[in-house]
Design a protein around this motif. Structure first.
Motif, PDB file in Angstrom:
ATOM      1  N   GLY A  16     -29.056 -27.110  21.152  1.00 37.48           N
ATOM      2  CA  GLY A  16     -29.845 -27.793  20.151  1.00 37.48           C
ATOM      3  C   GLY A  16     -29.008 -27.945  18.893  1.00 37.48           C
ATOM      4  O   GLY A  16     -27.771 -27.973  18.945  1.00 37.48           O
ATOM      5  N   ALA A  17     -29.656 -28.023  17.753  1.00 37.07           N
ATOM      6  CA  ALA A  17     -28.941 -28.170  16.487  1.00 37.07           C
ATOM      7  C   ALA A  17     -28.184 -26.883  16.145  1.00 37.07           C
ATOM      8  O   ALA A  17     -28.689 -25.774  16.356  1.00 37.07           O
ATOM      9  CB  ALA A  17     -29.919 -28.514  15.378  1.00 37.07           C
ATOM     10  N   SER A 249     -28.195 -22.433  19.456  1.00 35.77           N
ATOM     11  CA  SER A 249     -28.106 -22.765  18.028  1.00 35.77           C
ATOM     12  C   SER A 249     -26.923 -22.116  17.323  1.00 35.77           C
ATOM     13  O   SER A 249     -26.730 -22.299  16.125  1.00 35.77           O
ATOM     14  CB  SER A 249     -29.400 -22.345  17.318  1.00 35.77           C
ATOM     15  OG  SER A 249     -29.617 -20.953  17.454  1.00 35.77           O
ATOM     16  N   LEU A 250     -26.125 -21.341  18.059  1.00 35.29           N
ATOM     17  CA  LEU A 250     -25.000 -20.602  17.484  1.00 35.29           C
ATOM     18  C   LEU A 250     -23.711 -21.004  18.174  1.00 35.29           C
ATOM     19  O   LEU A 250     -23.693 -21.287  19.366  1.00 35.29           O
ATOM     20  CB  LEU A 250     -25.258 -19.101  17.648  1.00 35.29           C
ATOM     21  CG  LEU A 250     -24.166 -18.094  17.304  1.00 35.29           C
ATOM     22  CD1 LEU A 250     -24.807 -16.794  16.803  1.00 35.29           C
ATOM     23  CD2 LEU A 250     -23.263 -17.772  18.505  1.00 35.29           C
ATOM     24  N   VAL A 251     -22.621 -21.025  17.406  1.00 33.44           N
ATOM     25  CA  VAL A 251     -21.286 -21.209  17.963  1.00 33.44           C
ATOM     26  C   VAL A 251     -20.452 -19.980  17.634  1.00 33.44           C
ATOM     27  O   VAL A 251     -20.472 -19.487  16.504  1.00 33.44           O
ATOM     28  CB  VAL A 251     -20.597 -22.469  17.396  1.00 33.44           C
ATOM     29  CG1 VAL A 251     -19.086 -22.399  17.573  1.00 33.44           C
ATOM     30  CG2 VAL A 251     -21.112 -23.719  18.087  1.00 33.44           C
ATOM     31  N   SER A 252     -19.774 -19.460  18.636  1.00 34.39           N
ATOM     32  CA  SER A 252     -18.872 -18.331  18.451  1.00 34.39           C
ATOM     33  C   SER A 252     -17.457 -18.854  18.198  1.00 34.39           C
ATOM     34  O   SER A 252     -16.970 -19.729  18.921  1.00 34.39           O
ATOM     35  CB  SER A 252     -18.893 -17.435  19.697  1.00 34.39           C
ATOM     36  OG  SER A 252     -17.937 -16.406  19.598  1.00 34.39           O
ATOM     37  N   ASP A 291     -25.229 -31.250  19.409  1.00 37.96           N
ATOM     38  CA  ASP A 291     -26.563 -31.394  19.992  1.00 37.96           C
ATOM     39  C   ASP A 291     -26.468 -31.968  21.407  1.00 37.96           C
ATOM     40  O   ASP A 291     -25.802 -32.987  21.630  1.00 37.96           O
ATOM     41  CB  ASP A 291     -27.427 -32.325  19.149  1.00 37.96           C
ATOM     42  CG  ASP A 291     -27.775 -31.725  17.797  1.00 37.96           C
ATOM     43  OD1 ASP A 291     -26.971 -30.930  17.302  1.00 37.96           O
ATOM     44  OD2 ASP A 291     -28.835 -32.059  17.262  1.00 37.96           O
ATOM     45  N   GLY A 292     -27.119 -31.314  22.351  1.00 39.37           N
ATOM     46  CA  GLY A 292     -27.145 -31.803  23.719  1.00 39.37           C
ATOM     47  C   GLY A 292     -25.963 -31.385  24.565  1.00 39.37           C
ATOM     48  O   GLY A 292     -25.945 -31.652  25.773  1.00 39.37           O
ATOM     49  N   ASN A 293     -24.983 -30.718  23.968  1.00 38.05           N
ATOM     50  CA  ASN A 293     -23.823 -30.265  24.736  1.00 38.05           C
ATOM     51  C   ASN A 293     -24.238 -29.269  25.815  1.00 38.05           C
ATOM     52  O   ASN A 293     -25.073 -28.390  25.571  1.00 38.05           O
ATOM     53  CB  ASN A 293     -22.816 -29.561  23.809  1.00 38.05           C
ATOM     54  CG  ASN A 293     -21.609 -30.411  23.521  1.00 38.05           C
ATOM     55  OD1 ASN A 293     -21.759 -31.581  23.204  1.00 38.05           O
ATOM     56  ND2 ASN A 293     -20.438 -29.823  23.636  1.00 38.05           N
ATOM     57  N   PRO A 294     -23.650 -29.369  27.015  1.00 33.04           N
ATOM     58  CA  PRO A 294     -23.916 -28.346  28.036  1.00 33.04           C
ATOM     59  C   PRO A 294     -23.332 -27.008  27.609  1.00 33.04           C
ATOM     60  O   PRO A 294     -22.294 -26.957  26.944  1.00 33.04           O
ATOM     61  CB  PRO A 294     -23.205 -28.893  29.279  1.00 33.04           C
ATOM     62  CG  PRO A 294     -22.142 -29.797  28.741  1.00 33.04           C
ATOM     63  CD  PRO A 294     -22.702 -30.401  27.488  1.00 33.04           C
ATOM     64  N   ILE A 295     -23.995 -25.930  27.978  1.00 31.65           N
ATOM     65  CA  ILE A 295     -23.554 -24.572  27.652  1.00 31.65           C
ATOM     66  C   ILE A 295     -22.898 -23.963  28.878  1.00 31.65           C
ATOM     67  O   ILE A 295     -23.440 -24.030  29.987  1.00 31.65           O
ATOM     68  CB  ILE A 295     -24.746 -23.723  27.186  1.00 31.65           C
ATOM     69  CG1 ILE A 295     -25.294 -24.275  25.859  1.00 31.65           C
ATOM     70  CG2 ILE A 295     -24.357 -22.255  27.039  1.00 31.65           C
ATOM     71  CD1 ILE A 295     -26.593 -23.641  25.417  1.00 31.65           C
ATOM     72  N   ALA A 296     -21.717 -23.394  28.697  1.00 35.08           N
ATOM     73  CA  ALA A 296     -20.997 -22.770  29.809  1.00 35.08           C
ATOM     74  C   ALA A 296     -21.699 -21.471  30.198  1.00 35.08           C
ATOM     75  O   ALA A 296     -21.846 -20.565  29.372  1.00 35.08           O
ATOM     76  CB  ALA A 296     -19.552 -22.491  29.411  1.00 35.08           C
ATOM     77  N   THR A 297     -22.149 -21.382  31.443  1.00 37.91           N
ATOM     78  CA  THR A 297     -22.871 -20.198  31.897  1.00 37.91           C
ATOM     79  C   THR A 297     -22.212 -19.605  33.146  1.00 37.91           C
ATOM     80  O   THR A 297     -21.612 -20.324  33.946  1.00 37.91           O
ATOM     81  CB  THR A 297     -24.340 -20.524  32.212  1.00 37.91           C
ATOM     82  OG1 THR A 297     -24.399 -21.520  33.234  1.00 37.91           O
ATOM     83  CG2 THR A 297     -25.066 -21.027  30.970  1.00 37.91           C
ATOM     84  N   ARG A 298     -22.358 -18.296  33.275  1.00 40.48           N
ATOM     85  CA  ARG A 298     -21.904 -17.559  34.454  1.00 40.48           C
ATOM     86  C   ARG A 298     -22.921 -16.446  34.714  1.00 40.48           C
ATOM     87  O   ARG A 298     -23.920 -16.317  34.020  1.00 40.48           O
ATOM     88  CB  ARG A 298     -20.491 -16.976  34.239  1.00 40.48           C
ATOM     89  CG  ARG A 298     -19.395 -18.004  34.018  1.00 40.48           C
ATOM     90  CD  ARG A 298     -19.107 -18.832  35.254  1.00 40.48           C
ATOM     91  NE  ARG A 298     -17.918 -19.667  35.064  1.00 40.48           N
ATOM     92  CZ  ARG A 298     -17.912 -20.864  34.481  1.00 40.48           C
ATOM     93  NH1 ARG A 298     -19.050 -21.350  33.982  1.00 40.48           N
ATOM     94  NH2 ARG A 298     -16.796 -21.557  34.378  1.00 40.48           N
ATOM     95  N   ASP A 299     -22.642 -15.587  35.682  1.00 41.12           N
ATOM     96  CA  ASP A 299     -23.594 -14.543  36.047  1.00 41.12           C
ATOM     97  C   ASP A 299     -23.879 -13.561  34.913  1.00 41.12           C
ATOM     98  O   ASP A 299     -24.976 -12.987  34.846  1.00 41.12           O
ATOM     99  CB  ASP A 299     -23.091 -13.777  37.267  1.00 41.12           C
ATOM    100  CG  ASP A 299     -23.304 -14.540  38.566  1.00 41.12           C
ATOM    101  OD1 ASP A 299     -23.965 -15.597  38.521  1.00 41.12           O
ATOM    102  OD2 ASP A 299     -22.835 -14.069  39.614  1.00 41.12           O
TER     103      ASP A 299
END
Length: 317
Positions: A16-17, A249-252, A291-299
């Motif tokens: 999101g934003a 809503s957060l970027v590391s 906004d709308g970017n896919p989030i990299a996910t793993r287990d």
């Protein structure tokens, strides 16, 4: 037959934003905790450069982010920590210091608590238990007493006191491969024990699930507990925890300025996806939104959705 969830990857989610920058200023730390997903310690030398800090200042000035969340290692050990805090506060950002408390008694840090109070920095302080034995077992001999001394110092300046506006939150991590207990009930226990035994007060307790990565993950593997812990996280999955995940809503930001969806992905070197960039950098935030970017996910993401949920701001549910 395994539950259906065990046959699936973590659900696809999008951003999101952008509201918060969580910046890992350095891996250097005066402690070396068992649960640390950063593998921080006294011998680590990684630290954000002046060039990268200049870009961070530009992002703070130009981007409508609301929060600067400073972490490490011990972020206070970065030589430009105070300069960065002052800049962010002048720009009206909420600033959070992920403080391990013992840093307040380190040489050359004697005035750190005064500085934090003067800048009205929100302190999120690690204290994995209210008993000496449990804390010292997880974090090292003498850590509990030094932590209590740090909390008293902060309380004396108004932190955690009613109507002071100086927020002091404590952070709890389980000692082993288990989920945190319910946050609200544990907070009441913390407040009662710390007030009765040490005269200490704080605002909120933030419970955080241990991530099965880095130092904690290696410990699980060495003890033969990794598979069972991952099964616990999967079995405890709750879909309602997806919506409030912090990665939306957060970027590391790592010490080199590269961007990740969360601090845990940073440690696993799973970069934030940005079209046209092999590795997104702080400077990209000056030119584009997420906004709308896919989030990299793993287990490992199942740790954030297990049970009551987990984020850097504590439980989600």
């Amino acid at each position: 037959m395994l539950p259906l969830l065990d046959q699936l990857a973590f659900p696809a989610i999008r951003r999101g934003a952008l509201q918060a920058l969580q910046v890992n200023l350095t891996y250097r730390c005066n402690q070396r905790c068992l649960h640390c997903h950063v593998n921080a310690g006294p011998n680590r030398t990684e630290a954000m450069t002046d060039e990268c800090l200049a870009v961070l200042h530009q992002v703070i000035d130009a981007h409508p982010v609301e929060t600067l969340d400073l972490t490490g290692g011990a972020p206070e050990l970065h030589p430009r920590f105070r300069e960065l805090v002052r800049h962010a506060r002048r720009e009206g950002l909420r600033v959070i210091d992920r403080c391990n408390l013992t840093i307040l008694s380190e040489p050359d840090q004697e005035d750190l608590a005064d500085f934090l109070a003067d800048q009205r920095v929100e302190v999120s302080a690690s204290l994995p238990c209210y008993s000496r034995g449990n804390v010292d077992q997880q974090r090292g001999d003498g850590v509990f007493d030094a932590s209590i001394a740090g909390l008293r110092q902060l309380n004396a300046l108004g932190y955690g006191q009613p109507d002071s506006g100086l927020l002091l939150n404590l952070v709890y991590n389980p000692q082993g491969p288990s989920l945190p207990p319910p946050q609200q009930a544990l907070e009441l226990d913390y407040k009662r024990h710390l007030a009765e035994d040490f005269g200490i007060h704080f605002n909120h307790l933030l419970t955080i699930t241990n991530q099965p990565i880095a130092r904690f993950g290696s410990t699980l593997v060495s003890r033969g507990q990794f598979t069972d812990y991952m099964q616990l996280l999967r079995d405890s999955y709750r879909a309602e925890n997806l919506a409030p995940l912090m990665c939306r809503s957060l970027v590391s930001v790592d010490w080199q300025g590269y961007l990740y969806d969360c601090d845990f992905n940073q440690m696993l070197e799973l970069p934030l996806a940005l079209i046209g960039r092999e590795r997104a950098h702080l400077r990209d935030l000056l030119q584009t939104g997420l906004d709308g970017n896919p989030i990299a996910t793993r287990d490992h993401c199942f740790a954030c959705t297990a049970g009551q949920g987990s984020s850097c701001s504590g439980a989600l549910a």
